[in-house]
Design a protein around this motif. Structure first.
Motif, short mmCIF file in Angstrom:
data_model
loop_
_atom_site.label_atom_id
_atom_site.label_comp_id
_atom_site.label_asym_id
_atom_site.label_seq_id
_atom_site.Cartn_x
_atom_site.Cartn_y
_atom_site.Cartn_z
N VAL A 1 1.47 -5.20 -8.52
CA VAL A 1 1.81 -4.39 -7.34
C VAL A 1 3.25 -4.68 -6.99
CG1 VAL A 1 1.34 -4.00 -4.89
CG2 VAL A 1 -0.54 -4.47 -6.46
N ASP A 2 4.02 -3.63 -6.76
CA ASP A 2 5.43 -3.72 -6.38
C ASP A 2 5.69 -2.87 -5.15
OD1 ASP A 2 6.82 -5.34 -8.14
OD2 ASP A 2 7.39 -3.72 -9.48
N ARG A 3 6.63 -3.29 -4.33
CA ARG A 3 7.07 -2.45 -3.22
C ARG A 3 8.04 -1.42 -3.76
NH1 ARG A 3 7.25 -3.56 2.35
NH2 ARG A 3 6.74 -5.72 1.93
N VAL A 4 7.90 -0.19 -3.33
CA VAL A 4 8.82 0.87 -3.72
C VAL A 4 10.09 0.70 -2.89
CG1 VAL A 4 9.24 3.36 -3.79
CG2 VAL A 4 6.97 2.45 -4.34
N GLU A 5 11.20 0.47 -3.55
CA GLU A 5 12.47 0.29 -2.85
C GLU A 5 13.11 1.65 -2.62
OE1 GLU A 5 13.50 -2.59 -1.65
OE2 GLU A 5 11.79 -3.63 -2.55
N PRO A 6 13.68 1.83 -1.43
CA PRO A 6 14.32 3.12 -1.13
C PRO A 6 15.56 3.36 -1.96
CG PRO A 6 14.51 1.60 0.76
CD PRO A 6 13.75 0.92 -0.32
#
Length: 104
Positions: free
Chosen positions: A99-104
């Motif tokens: 799981v990864d955070r979607v970076e803007p």
């Protein structure tokens, strides 16, 4: 001995200098990432993508090729909890996923 008590103007200046902006918004989406491994056959990865996510043959094949050629692919985006469930399912199928955070 007098204690040093900051004046209100010092406190205000200090608060203005602090960056209190959250690093990530609570609604920032997360992504489920499947990684390449030397164990699973490409046809099996396509099968997993089709059976679990319900992707078409074409989309599942395209994503499998991204895993194979680029080393990873994003298979889903959404809330952290939903992505953790997808990653757990991928682990259940024997695929490597995170799981990864979607970076803007």
């Amino acid at each position: 001995m007098a204690s040093a008590v900051p004046s209100p103007s010092t406190i205000e200046r200090t608060e203005e200098e602090l960056d209190l902006t959250p690093r990530h918004s609570l609604d920032t989406p997360w992504r489920a990432v499947v990684w390449n491994d030397p164990v699973n056959l490409m046809s099996y990865v396509v099968y997993v993508f089709r059976s679990y996510f319900g992707f078409s043959q074409e989309k599942a094949t395209r994503l499998m090729l991204q895993v194979h050629n680029d080393g990873r692919t994003t298979v889903a985006t959404g809330s952290r909890e939903a992505m953790e469930a997808h990653v757990a399912a991928m682990h259940g199928f024997g695929l490597t996923a995170t799981v990864d955070r979607v970076e803007p």
